[in-house]
Design a protein around this motif. Structure first.
Motif, mmCIF file in Angstrom:
data_model
loop_
_atom_site.group_PDB
_atom_site.id
_atom_site.type_symbol
_atom_site.label_atom_id
_atom_site.label_comp_id
_atom_site.label_asym_id
_atom_site.label_seq_id
_atom_site.Cartn_x
_atom_site.Cartn_y
_atom_site.Cartn_z
ATOM 1 N N ALA A 167 -4.282 -6.471 -22.086
ATOM 2 C CA ALA A 167 -3.608 -5.663 -21.070
ATOM 3 C C ALA A 167 -2.869 -6.602 -20.124
ATOM 4 C CB ALA A 167 -4.624 -4.829 -20.308
ATOM 5 N N GLU A 168 -1.632 -6.270 -19.832
ATOM 6 C CA GLU A 168 -0.848 -7.021 -18.858
ATOM 7 C C GLU A 168 -0.812 -6.202 -17.573
ATOM 8 O OE1 GLU A 168 3.289 -9.091 -19.310
ATOM 9 O OE2 GLU A 168 3.616 -6.994 -18.746
ATOM 10 N N VAL A 169 -1.217 -6.827 -16.480
ATOM 11 C CA VAL A 169 -1.205 -6.167 -15.175
ATOM 12 C C VAL A 169 0.030 -6.643 -14.428
ATOM 13 C CG1 VAL A 169 -2.451 -5.844 -13.010
ATOM 14 C CG2 VAL A 169 -3.721 -6.104 -15.155
ATOM 15 N N ARG A 170 0.763 -5.685 -13.874
ATOM 16 C CA ARG A 170 2.005 -6.010 -13.169
ATOM 17 C C ARG A 170 1.995 -5.331 -11.805
ATOM 18 N NH1 ARG A 170 6.839 -8.185 -14.436
ATOM 19 N NH2 ARG A 170 8.690 -7.321 -13.468
ATOM 20 N N LEU A 171 2.302 -6.093 -10.763
ATOM 21 C CA LEU A 171 2.473 -5.539 -9.425
ATOM 22 C C LEU A 171 3.951 -5.225 -9.252
ATOM 23 C CD1 LEU A 171 0.362 -8.031 -7.274
ATOM 24 C CD2 LEU A 171 -0.374 -5.915 -8.369
ATOM 25 N N LEU A 172 4.266 -4.044 -8.728
ATOM 26 C CA LEU A 172 5.651 -3.602 -8.576
ATOM 27 C C LEU A 172 5.874 -2.961 -7.219
ATOM 28 C CD1 LEU A 172 5.839 -1.805 -12.021
ATOM 29 C CD2 LEU A 172 6.968 -3.950 -11.462
ATOM 30 N N TRP A 208 16.259 -1.471 -5.414
ATOM 31 C CA TRP A 208 15.876 -2.852 -5.684
ATOM 32 C C TRP A 208 14.409 -2.857 -6.068
ATOM 33 C CZ3 TRP A 208 19.583 -6.647 -5.250
ATOM 34 C CH2 TRP A 208 20.788 -6.232 -4.682
ATOM 35 N N THR A 209 14.035 -3.732 -6.991
ATOM 36 C CA THR A 209 12.628 -3.813 -7.401
ATOM 37 C C THR A 209 12.132 -5.250 -7.296
ATOM 38 O OG1 THR A 209 13.163 -4.153 -9.736
ATOM 39 C CG2 THR A 209 12.840 -1.868 -9.003
ATOM 40 N N TRP A 210 10.859 -5.393 -6.986
ATOM 41 C CA TRP A 210 10.164 -6.678 -7.002
ATOM 42 C C TRP A 210 8.991 -6.515 -7.952
ATOM 43 C CZ3 TRP A 210 4.998 -7.405 -6.182
ATOM 44 C CH2 TRP A 210 4.558 -8.725 -6.160
ATOM 45 N N GLY A 211 8.675 -7.563 -8.699
ATOM 46 C CA GLY A 211 7.522 -7.492 -9.578
ATOM 47 C C GLY A 211 7.030 -8.853 -10.003
ATOM 48 N N THR A 212 5.745 -8.872 -10.365
ATOM 49 C CA THR A 212 5.148 -10.059 -10.980
ATOM 50 C C THR A 212 4.066 -9.610 -11.949
ATOM 51 O OG1 THR A 212 4.098 -12.217 -10.639
ATOM 52 C CG2 THR A 212 3.409 -10.444 -9.164
ATOM 53 N N SER A 213 3.930 -10.339 -13.047
ATOM 54 C CA SER A 213 2.859 -10.069 -14.003
ATOM 55 C C SER A 213 2.043 -11.329 -14.284
ATOM 56 C CB SER A 213 3.418 -9.496 -15.310
ATOM 57 O OG SER A 213 4.330 -10.415 -15.884
ATOM 58 N N SER A 214 2.288 -12.379 -13.529
ATOM 59 C CA SER A 214 1.508 -13.607 -13.686
ATOM 60 C C SER A 214 0.060 -13.325 -13.267
ATOM 61 C CB SER A 214 2.094 -14.715 -12.803
ATOM 62 O OG SER A 214 1.160 -15.749 -12.613
ATOM 63 N N LYS A 215 -0.872 -13.527 -14.175
ATOM 64 C CA LYS A 215 -2.280 -13.221 -13.902
ATOM 65 C C LYS A 215 -2.768 -13.917 -12.634
ATOM 66 C CE LYS A 215 -6.852 -13.710 -15.992
ATOM 67 N NZ LYS A 215 -7.576 -14.213 -17.154
ATOM 68 N N GLU A 221 0.833 -1.202 0.000
ATOM 69 C CA GLU A 221 0.000 0.000 0.000
ATOM 70 C C GLU A 221 0.869 1.254 0.000
ATOM 71 O OE1 GLU A 221 -3.517 2.393 0.182
ATOM 72 O OE2 GLU A 221 -3.190 0.317 -0.391
ATOM 73 N N GLY A 222 1.966 1.227 0.754
ATOM 74 C CA GLY A 222 2.816 2.407 0.847
ATOM 75 C C GLY A 222 3.844 2.547 -0.256
ATOM 76 N N GLU A 223 4.396 1.440 -0.715
ATOM 77 C CA GLU A 223 5.524 1.483 -1.653
ATOM 78 C C GLU A 223 5.224 0.882 -3.021
ATOM 79 O OE1 GLU A 223 8.373 2.979 -0.852
ATOM 80 O OE2 GLU A 223 7.735 3.361 1.199
ATOM 81 N N GLY A 224 4.144 0.135 -3.131
ATOM 82 C CA GLY A 224 3.877 -0.592 -4.373
ATOM 83 C C GLY A 224 3.002 0.164 -5.349
ATOM 84 N N CYS A 225 2.865 -0.420 -6.525
ATOM 85 C CA CYS A 225 1.971 0.140 -7.543
ATOM 86 C C CYS A 225 1.506 -0.979 -8.465
ATOM 87 C CB CYS A 225 2.658 1.234 -8.339
ATOM 88 S SG CYS A 225 3.930 0.658 -9.474
ATOM 89 N N ILE A 226 0.460 -0.668 -9.205
ATOM 90 C CA ILE A 226 -0.022 -1.570 -10.251
ATOM 91 C C ILE A 226 0.211 -0.863 -11.577
ATOM 92 C CG2 ILE A 226 -2.038 -2.625 -11.316
ATOM 93 C CD1 ILE A 226 -3.154 -3.143 -8.638
ATOM 94 N N ALA A 227 0.899 -1.529 -12.468
ATOM 95 C CA ALA A 227 1.149 -0.991 -13.803
ATOM 96 C C ALA A 227 0.343 -1.819 -14.803
ATOM 97 C CB ALA A 227 2.633 -1.065 -14.130
ATOM 98 N N VAL A 228 -0.240 -1.152 -15.761
ATOM 99 C CA VAL A 228 -0.994 -1.830 -16.813
ATOM 100 C C VAL A 228 -0.349 -1.466 -18.139
ATOM 101 C CG1 VAL A 228 -3.237 -2.112 -17.915
ATOM 102 C CG2 VAL A 228 -3.102 -1.678 -15.454
ATOM 103 N N ARG A 229 -0.034 -2.488 -18.896
ATOM 104 C CA ARG A 229 0.642 -2.298 -20.182
ATOM 105 C C ARG A 229 -0.215 -2.879 -21.284
ATOM 106 N NH1 ARG A 229 5.511 -5.178 -22.986
ATOM 107 N NH2 ARG A 229 4.584 -6.998 -22.029
ATOM 108 N N ASP A 230 -0.387 -2.121 -22.347
ATOM 109 C CA ASP A 230 -1.128 -2.576 -23.517
ATOM 110 C C ASP A 230 -0.186 -3.416 -24.373
ATOM 111 O OD1 ASP A 230 -3.125 -2.824 -25.423
ATOM 112 O OD2 ASP A 230 -2.659 -0.915 -26.386
#
Length: 120
Positions: A32-37, A72-79, A14-23
């Motif tokens: 659309a690919e949704v990615r948590l970062l 440092w970054t963490w991410g996943t785009s697995s639906k 909630e404080g540091e993350g975001c949701i990115a959406v890529r066409d």
């Protein structure tokens, strides 16, 4: 994973993350690919987050010219992982935030059809 761990991870996202959406537009398809970062300068904290959510990957360090600390970054785009993580964390995110907007604080159902792979 304990309730404390889930609450801690939800708070960090909630404080540091975001949701990115890529066409994404490969030949003959569009979705659309949704990615948590999550990005931060504390590698140990980010690795703990990755361990708790059990998905994604930690990358880094990323060292930018003039920056005082590496990032440092963490991410996943697995639906399936995106939905699982948001569903798990949804109850731990502030109620007022869930009620007032779309996105991670609104829970996985707020993603709706436009953000689901193959829906565009």
């Amino acid at each position: 994973m304990s309730e404390y761990d889930v609450t801690w991870a939800a708070g960090l996202f909630e404080g540091e993350g975001c949701i990115a959406v890529r066409d994404v537009r490969p030949p003959h398809r569009r979705y659309a690919e949704v990615r948590l970062l999550v990005g931060m300068t504390d590698e140990d904290v980010l690795r703990r987050f990755a361990s708790i959510v059990g998905a994604g990957a930690v990358h880094g360090p990323i060292i930018k010219t003039g920056a005082r600390k590496p990032v440092w970054t963490w991410g996943t785009s697995s639906k399936s992982e995106v939905h699982r993580i948001l569903r798990q964390a949804g109850g731990e995110l502030p109620v007022a935030r869930r009620a007032g907007r779309r996105g991670p604080a609104a829970g996985p159902d707020a993603l709706g059809p436009p953000l689901v792979r193959g829906a565009l």
